[in-house]
Design an enzyme around this catalytic site. Structure first.
Site, PDB file in Angstrom:
ATOM      1  N   PRO A  10      -5.527   0.705  -3.373  1.00 13.16           N
ATOM      2  CA  PRO A  10      -6.059   1.998  -2.978  1.00 13.16           C
ATOM      3  C   PRO A  10      -4.935   2.903  -2.148  1.00 13.16           C
ATOM      4  O   PRO A  10      -4.187   2.238  -1.462  1.00 13.16           O
ATOM      5  CB  PRO A  10      -7.314   1.787  -1.994  1.00 13.16           C
ATOM      6  CG  PRO A  10      -7.383   0.267  -1.542  1.00 13.16           C
ATOM      7  CD  PRO A  10      -6.602  -0.340  -2.754  1.00 13.16           C
ATOM      8  N   ASN A  11      -4.925   3.859  -2.420  1.00 13.85           N
ATOM      9  CA  ASN A  11      -3.872   4.898  -1.825  1.00 13.85           C
ATOM     10  C   ASN A  11      -2.383   4.730  -2.336  1.00 13.85           C
ATOM     11  O   ASN A  11      -1.467   5.586  -2.115  1.00 13.85           O
ATOM     12  CB  ASN A  11      -3.892   4.919  -0.376  1.00 13.85           C
ATOM     13  CG  ASN A  11      -5.473   5.274   0.100  1.00 13.85           C
ATOM     14  OD1 ASN A  11      -5.870   6.181  -0.264  1.00 13.85           O
ATOM     15  ND2 ASN A  11      -5.930   4.324   0.743  1.00 13.85           N
ATOM     16  N   ARG A  18       2.576  10.110   0.434  1.00 12.04           N
ATOM     17  CA  ARG A  18       1.782   9.280   1.895  1.00 12.04           C
ATOM     18  C   ARG A  18       2.881   8.907   2.807  1.00 12.04           C
ATOM     19  O   ARG A  18       3.533   8.106   2.598  1.00 12.04           O
ATOM     20  CB  ARG A  18       0.940   8.187   1.073  1.00 12.04           C
ATOM     21  CG  ARG A  18       0.370   7.490   2.029  1.00 12.04           C
ATOM     22  CD  ARG A  18      -0.169   6.109   1.523  1.00 12.04           C
ATOM     23  NE  ARG A  18      -0.790   5.534   2.501  1.00 12.04           N
ATOM     24  CZ  ARG A  18      -1.440   3.953   2.220  1.00 12.04           C
ATOM     25  NH1 ARG A  18      -0.898   3.468   0.942  1.00 12.04           N
ATOM     26  NH2 ARG A  18      -2.098   3.340   2.980  1.00 12.04           N
ATOM     27  N   TYR A  23       6.319   4.309   4.090  1.00  4.38           N
ATOM     28  CA  TYR A  23       6.267   3.755   2.791  1.00  4.38           C
ATOM     29  C   TYR A  23       7.410   4.247   1.925  1.00  4.38           C
ATOM     30  O   TYR A  23       7.442   3.664   0.633  1.00  4.38           O
ATOM     31  CB  TYR A  23       4.692   4.236   2.094  1.00  4.38           C
ATOM     32  CG  TYR A  23       3.526   3.409   2.870  1.00  4.38           C
ATOM     33  CD1 TYR A  23       3.289   2.155   2.958  1.00  4.38           C
ATOM     34  CD2 TYR A  23       2.689   4.338   3.338  1.00  4.38           C
ATOM     35  CE1 TYR A  23       2.438   1.735   3.696  1.00  4.38           C
ATOM     36  CE2 TYR A  23       1.514   3.858   4.212  1.00  4.38           C
ATOM     37  CZ  TYR A  23       1.381   2.619   4.306  1.00  4.38           C
ATOM     38  OH  TYR A  23       0.424   1.984   4.746  1.00  4.38           O
ATOM     39  N   ASN A  74      -0.233  -5.769  -4.572  1.00  2.22           N
ATOM     40  CA  ASN A  74      -0.170  -4.907  -3.219  1.00  2.22           C
ATOM     41  C   ASN A  74      -1.676  -4.669  -3.146  1.00  2.22           C
ATOM     42  O   ASN A  74      -2.112  -3.471  -3.553  1.00  2.22           O
ATOM     43  CB  ASN A  74       0.528  -3.969  -3.067  1.00  2.22           C
ATOM     44  CG  ASN A  74       0.752  -3.236  -1.740  1.00  2.22           C
ATOM     45  OD1 ASN A  74      -0.278  -3.570  -1.152  1.00  2.22           O
ATOM     46  ND2 ASN A  74       1.642  -2.476  -1.522  1.00  2.22           N
ATOM     47  N   ALA A  77      -5.217  -1.458   1.639  1.00  8.90           N
ATOM     48  CA  ALA A  77      -6.029  -1.750   3.032  1.00  8.90           C
ATOM     49  C   ALA A  77      -6.963  -3.007   2.535  1.00  8.90           C
ATOM     50  O   ALA A  77      -7.560  -3.626   3.214  1.00  8.90           O
ATOM     51  CB  ALA A  77      -6.822  -0.519   3.350  1.00  8.90           C
ATOM     52  N   GLU A  98       1.927 -11.681  -3.282  1.00  5.91           N
ATOM     53  CA  GLU A  98       1.297 -10.468  -2.496  1.00  5.91           C
ATOM     54  C   GLU A  98       2.604  -9.648  -1.862  1.00  5.91           C
ATOM     55  O   GLU A  98       3.324 -10.297  -1.124  1.00  5.91           O
ATOM     56  CB  GLU A  98       0.647 -10.812  -1.177  1.00  5.91           C
ATOM     57  CG  GLU A  98      -0.078  -9.849  -0.532  1.00  5.91           C
ATOM     58  CD  GLU A  98      -1.266 -10.324   0.577  1.00  5.91           C
ATOM     59  OE1 GLU A  98      -1.970 -11.195   0.560  1.00  5.91           O
ATOM     60  OE2 GLU A  98      -1.301  -9.936   1.902  1.00  5.91           O
ATOM     61  N   HIS A 100       3.606  -6.178   0.399  1.00  4.35           N
ATOM     62  CA  HIS A 100       3.669  -4.904   1.123  1.00  4.35           C
ATOM     63  C   HIS A 100       4.847  -4.158   1.533  1.00  4.35           C
ATOM     64  O   HIS A 100       5.805  -4.788   1.949  1.00  4.35           O
ATOM     65  CB  HIS A 100       2.683  -5.390   2.878  1.00  4.35           C
ATOM     66  CG  HIS A 100       1.528  -6.209   2.373  1.00  4.35           C
ATOM     67  ND1 HIS A 100       0.480  -5.394   1.901  1.00  4.35           N
ATOM     68  CD2 HIS A 100       1.345  -7.379   2.577  1.00  4.35           C
ATOM     69  CE1 HIS A 100      -0.515  -6.202   1.893  1.00  4.35           C
ATOM     70  NE2 HIS A 100       0.016  -7.366   2.188  1.00  4.35           N
ATOM     71  N   ARG A 107       2.659  -3.308  12.698  1.00  4.19           N
ATOM     72  CA  ARG A 107       1.843  -2.231  12.594  1.00  4.19           C
ATOM     73  C   ARG A 107       0.449  -2.404  13.416  1.00  4.19           C
ATOM     74  O   ARG A 107       0.359  -3.528  14.154  1.00  4.19           O
ATOM     75  CB  ARG A 107       1.470  -1.573  11.204  1.00  4.19           C
ATOM     76  CG  ARG A 107       2.936  -1.554  10.635  1.00  4.19           C
ATOM     77  CD  ARG A 107       2.756  -0.708   9.095  1.00  4.19           C
ATOM     78  NE  ARG A 107       2.021   0.515   9.192  1.00  4.19           N
ATOM     79  CZ  ARG A 107       1.294   1.018   8.166  1.00  4.19           C
ATOM     80  NH1 ARG A 107       1.330   0.306   6.986  1.00  4.19           N
ATOM     81  NH2 ARG A 107       0.731   2.030   8.349  1.00  4.19           N
TER      82      ARG A 107
END
Ligand code: DQA
Length: 148
Positions: A10-11, A18, A23, A74, A77, A98, A100, A107
């Site tokens: 998502p996103n 964004r 990012y 990825n 969230a 995975e 990110h 964060r």
């Protein structure tokens, strides 16, 4: 030729727009096109999927069973709370990496925990879009070491 499913959650369709300070300014299409070039060098076939829906991602992961050799993911969230996505990854038991873009450990507290990390080969966090390239290279190395 080995086939890899590259999954973005998502996103991540909003990359470029964004929070570019977090990012980066590349779009997902930019990243995917660079990965396609790298895939030629690495002799990999890539399929890309991005979805904002947990169920779509789960179905795509299920479809990877017996059709793909590995996964780069990825989960966005969902990383932090989707036991369903984690179970999908462990169900298909494909080697997965995975990724990110941001360093999730630098964060907010809620990002420090990944429910998917325990069911993947490894995690790359904080190296921006280069992380996806490293993930592909890591899968190639994994296949070589396994003698496949
Ligand atoms: C992310 C980190 C997650 O915490 C966040 O929800 C994302 C992107 C990253 O690539 O840094 O959507 O996975």
């Amino acid at each position: 030729m080995r086939s890899i499913l590259v999954v973005n959650g998502p996103n991540l369709n909003m990359l470029g727009v964004r929070e570019p300070e977090v990012y980066g300014s590349e779009t997902l299409a930019d990243i995917e096109s660079r990965l396609s070039e790298l895939a030629l060098e690495l002799d990999l076939q890539l399929e890309f999927v991005q979805s904002n829906y947990e169920g779509d991602l789960i179905t795509k992961i299920h479809e990877a069973y017996a059709t793909k050799d590995g996964i780069v993911i990825n989960p966005g969230a969902f990383t932090h709370y989707s036991y369903a996505l984690r179970d999908a990854l462990s169900s298909v038991a494909l080697p997965a990496v995975e990724v990110h873009l941001s360093n999730i450990y630098k964060r907010e507290e809620f990002r420090h925990h990944s429910v998917t990390a325990p069911v993947v080969l490894g995690q790359i966090s904080g190296l921006g879009s280069y992380g996806y390239e490293l993930a592909l290279m890591a899968l190639v190395r994994y296949f070589e070491e396994k003698g496949e």
